[in-house]
Design an enzyme around this catalytic site. Structure first.
Site, PDB file in Angstrom:
ATOM      1  CB  THR A 208      -1.093   0.112   1.164  1.00 22.88           C
ATOM      2  OG1 THR A 208      -1.764   1.064   0.950  1.00 22.88           O
ATOM      3  CG2 THR A 208      -0.418   0.293   2.276  1.00 22.88           C
ATOM      4  CG  ASN A 209      -0.421   4.712  -1.287  1.00 26.93           C
ATOM      5  OD1 ASN A 209      -1.249   5.526  -0.433  1.00 26.93           O
ATOM      6  ND2 ASN A 209      -1.094   3.988  -2.268  1.00 26.93           N
TER       7      ASN A 209
END
Ligand code: PMT
Length: 397
Positions: A208-209
């Site tokens: 993810t980020n």
């Protein structure tokens, strides 16, 4: 926005009356002018002085309190209100309002006003689900009242059921939405994406980020408060749900794409604020990957480019999160993805980008001059973007 709005906060005699103090305080913090009207029963549960201290305004509890010579209290309150919010609304006050009874200062004010009215019922579960109460709620809805459904959970009696006062953030959201019903986006449908997608490696791990969802949620709230019907497609975030919008929960880029395609069948604008992963694992392991002797190599493949692939005659707004060559990279995305607007987001600037309360952006348009905005709150950025969306929508008529 709540700034300078006159909110008449009606408090009736339910145990949740103490929570109205938090609501009054939060409304004042947002710049609203809060005038509290309490029933006699409510004053038995919470002192009017509490509300006077929180709002800086006298609290009205009696129909026959001396008023300035020029004013009849309930009529002047009814006239000056931008909105009346009754929190909590007991079964008794709901029944009285449904029947048009005006036997105290609060019910008289309600009967005399032309302002929109929001009520948040809160009571014991059996009283709430009683057909009489439900009939009265239906009558009020039919007459244009906005009714925030009671929440489910532990009640003052100790039992579990429907009848809890909803969260104060939800009530605030509905008040703002109701105030903005006639805004410049009234009648428009807006789809917003938010958060960072999660691309599964195995059942317990994902890529993810750093997106917190704050920018996307700010856009959804601002659009709601300008009268739009909003669909928010969001990854899991730690944020409070946005009240008054249709929320679709997804995790991956592929799921976000499917939700966007469905939601944009009928929409006026799509704002892709989400940080969508560009790559995902080629395969997702069915079981948790065990730690082996050596390293682990993941093969990644491209995710669908949602903005480029979604088709339709609606306004498309993208965001470009950049750490270098901000404007030229954003410009390439504006033309490459066929957008009307791109919000160039300098995510390396202090106080800007992922997770922060503020943002530093330049709005680039297919037609028109770029707008380089100073560092401002994400809500203010959202309003600036929506000013542009609103102009484009007016031009489309
Ligand atoms: O959530 P916050 O913590 O508040 O942070 C806000 C933010 C930094 C995430 C936000 O302001 C922002 O910049 N969002 C865009 C992030 C991003 O993915 O940028 P990008 O330059 O990689 O993508 C360009 C555009 O294409 C974006 O609108 C993106 O949603 C879209 N995209 C990207 C990849 C993909 N596969 N499909 C897409 O549609």
């Amino acid at each position: 926005m709540l700034k300078n709005k006159v909110i008449v906060l009606g408090i009736s005699g339910g145990i949740a009356a103490y929570k109205a103090a938090d609501l009054a305080s939060k409304l004042v913090q947002c710049g609203a002018v809060v005038k509290v009207v309490m029933t006699w029963e409510a004053t038995q549960l919470v002192q009017p002085l509490t509300f006077q201290a929180l709002t800086g305004n006298p609290v009205v509890t009696d129909m026959f309190e001396p008023a300035p010579l020029s004013a009849i209290t309930h009529v002047s309150l009814a006239d000056e209100a931008d909105i009346i919010a009754i929190v909590p609304a007991t079964a008794n006050i709901i029944s009285k309002m449904a029947a048009g009874i005006a036997d105290d200062i609060l019910t008289c004010t309600v009967l005399a006003t032309k302002a929109p009215i929001v009520i948040a019922p809160a009571m014991h579960n059996n009283m709430y689900i009683n057909p009489v109460t439900q009939d009265n709620i239906s009558k009020l809805k039919a007459r244009g009242f906005t009714v925030i459904p009671a929440a489910h959970g532990r009640l003052a009696s100790g039992s579990i059921g429907y009848g809890r006062l909803p969260e104060i953030t939800e009530i605030m959201g509905i008040i703002q939405q109701t105030l903005g019903k006639k805004g410049d986006l009234a009648g428009k449908r807006i789809v917003v994406t938010a958060g960072g997608t999660q691309e599964a490696i195995d059942p317990v791990r994902y890529i993810t980020n750093n997106s917190s969802g704050k920018m996307g949620y700010a856009v959804a709230e601002a659009a709601r408060d300008r009268g739009a019907t909003v669909t928010l497609i969001t990854t899991p975030t730690g944020l409070s749900p946005v009240a008054g919008v249709d929320v679709i929960n997804i995790r991956s880029a592929q799921q976000m794409k499917e939700a966007v395609v469905k939601a944009t069948v009928k929409t006026d604008a799509l704002l892709m604020v989400a940080a969508v992963a560009d790559y995902m694992p080629k395969t997702t392991a069915a079981q948790k990957i065990k730690k082996g002797a050596g390293g682990l190599t993941l093969e990644l493949v491209k995710t669908p480019d949602i903005l480029s692939e979604v088709k339709g005659k609606f306004i498309k707004v993208g965001f470009a999160a950049e750490t270098q060559d901000l404007i030229s990279n954003a410009q390439k995305k504006l033309t490459g993805k066929g957008l009307d607007i791109i919000v160039a987001n300098d995510v390396s600037a202090k106080g800007s980008g992922f997770g922060s309360e503020t943002n530093k952006v330049t709005i680039l348009k297919k037609d028109g001059k770029p707008e380089d905005l100073p560092l401002m709150s994400k809500r203010e950025v959202a309003e600036k973007i929506l000013d542009n969306v609103s102009k484009l929508l007016k031009g489309k008529k």
